[in-house]
Scaffold this active site. Sequence first.
Site, PDB file in Angstrom:
ATOM      1  CG  HIS A 107     -78.128   8.363  37.149  1.00 13.99           C
ATOM      2  ND1 HIS A 107     -78.650   8.587  38.389  1.00 13.99           N
ATOM      3  CD2 HIS A 107     -77.992   7.018  37.029  1.00 13.99           C
ATOM      4  CE1 HIS A 107     -78.810   7.419  39.005  1.00 13.99           C
ATOM      5  NE2 HIS A 107     -78.431   6.460  38.209  1.00 13.99           N
ATOM      6  CG  ASP A 110     -79.647  11.980  37.947  1.00 13.19           C
ATOM      7  OD1 ASP A 110     -80.660  11.391  37.559  1.00 13.19           O
ATOM      8  OD2 ASP A 110     -78.743  11.443  38.627  1.00 13.19           O
TER       9      ASP A 110
HETATM   10  C1  XLS Z   1     -80.818   1.744  41.864  1.00 14.32           C
HETATM   11  C2  XLS Z   1     -79.429   2.120  42.052  1.00 14.32           C
HETATM   12  C3  XLS Z   1     -79.031   3.417  41.378  1.00 14.32           C
HETATM   13  C4  XLS Z   1     -77.535   3.480  41.288  1.00 14.32           C
HETATM   14  C5  XLS Z   1     -77.028   4.439  40.282  1.00 14.32           C
HETATM   15  O1  XLS Z   1     -81.349   0.840  42.496  1.00 14.32           O
HETATM   16  O2  XLS Z   1     -79.143   2.148  43.408  1.00 14.32           O
HETATM   17  O3  XLS Z   1     -79.568   4.488  42.072  1.00 14.32           O
HETATM   18  O4  XLS Z   1     -76.956   3.788  42.518  1.00 14.32           O
HETATM   19  O5  XLS Z   1     -77.435   4.112  39.002  1.00 14.32           O
END
Ligand code: XLS
Length: 444
Positions: A107, A110
């Site tokens: 993200h 991140d």
């Molecule tokens: C959350 C999601 C997130 C996505 C990416 O539950 O799995 O981690 O994979 O935004």
Amino acid sequence: MSIILGDKEFFPTVGKIEFEGRDSDNPFAFKWYDENRVVAGKTMKEWLRFSGCYWHTFCGQGHDPFGPGPQRFAWNDANSAKQRAADKMDAAFEFFTKMGLPYYCFHDTDLIDEENSSVGEFEEKIQFITDIALEKQKASGVKLLWGTSNLFSNPRYMNGAGTNPHFPTLARAGAQLKIAMDATMKLNGENYVFWGGREGYITLLNTKMEREQENFARWLHMAKDYMRSQGWNGTFFIEPKPMEPTKHQYDFDTATVAGFLQKYGLSTDDFKVNIEVNHATLASHTFQHELQVAADNNMLGSIDANRGDYQNSWDTDQFPNNINETVEAMLVYLEAGGLQGGGVNFDAKTRRESTDMEDIFLGHIGGMDTFARSLIIADEILTKSKYTELRNKRYETFESGQGKDFVDGKLTLEQLAEIGAAVGEPEQISGKQELFENIINQYI
Ligand code: XLS
Ligand code: NI
Ligand code: NI
């Protein structure tokens, strides 16, 4: 892949993880994942396209609703956001390289701390860190499987991003979306993910569902048009999840996403799904069910690999280790010819109490071995057992005669009724579930 490091080595006790085979006692070696081993015409590396995720592995420190996380990471020590981000990236690429992960995912937030940045300040920070990422990718050969934007953590998005009832907030989210898309293209990201973090609602009393869904469709069209206008030809993945953080997430499951795309004129040539194991089970489906729905709709794009917990009902994101379930999933995966554009991304985290730095290696080794072993077993089931034949046999009456006429649309209901009357009481035919289950166990 050569190992590239900054000044510091963050994981000094662990070297490159190698394949040593099932008789090895070395916990830091693969027992099943041999990236060059050929299964069903492709190497394991090509079939599985493993990816490490930035958020759980380098950002999450094991916090839960009862307190902060106990996991301590040296890359968080520096005072400036930029230095911390650079250290974290050193650590991340050291990890990807030592693990032999060909891909990674992130993200936007991140990569570098957002810290109340304005749009312009955040864009500058992302420029800074993606310059470093580009160098790291070049030096290591590790590629970006997908990028995404975190449009759910910042409190401003508490009522959603692309489905927010307040236009200025939706537009603010759009500014961040564009930055994340630009970063993904700069880093040659192969795909872009939309997980609808808070795209859903808590109570219908304050919600116009149709308005929010129309806005979300518009949002996806705009996003797609923008990236296509920049010459990007990757795939967009929508990641279904039924609930959490909202009570009703709009992208409930793969079937819901398929209907949504069709209703709003979004093509499955552009949009596919990223199926997460734990999200499938939260929707009261199996992982293999979701994979099959996706494959049948030309939407099997990518996987977020993890597992849930049978005794509770939230997203625990544990590393996958259930061979029976993964074998069943790999049967669908192999029959579908693998993923369309995506890979197997470990959206999984070590447990809160796993506080040794080496634990993240152990989690990934176990997950990669589970998928690799399941791939081998599923291939054997498909090529050596009677599995396919038995399943085909259940449908053989549609292959010829009147059954075939039905399939070909040659029968009216009157004709069908006539055939049915002549049949009388049809023969009772066993579904043979236990036999199918025993075949799986025979090959494990
Ligand atoms: C959350 C999601 C997130 C996505 C990416 O539950 O799995 O981690 O994979 O935004
Ligand atoms: Ni996910
Ligand atoms: Ni999840």
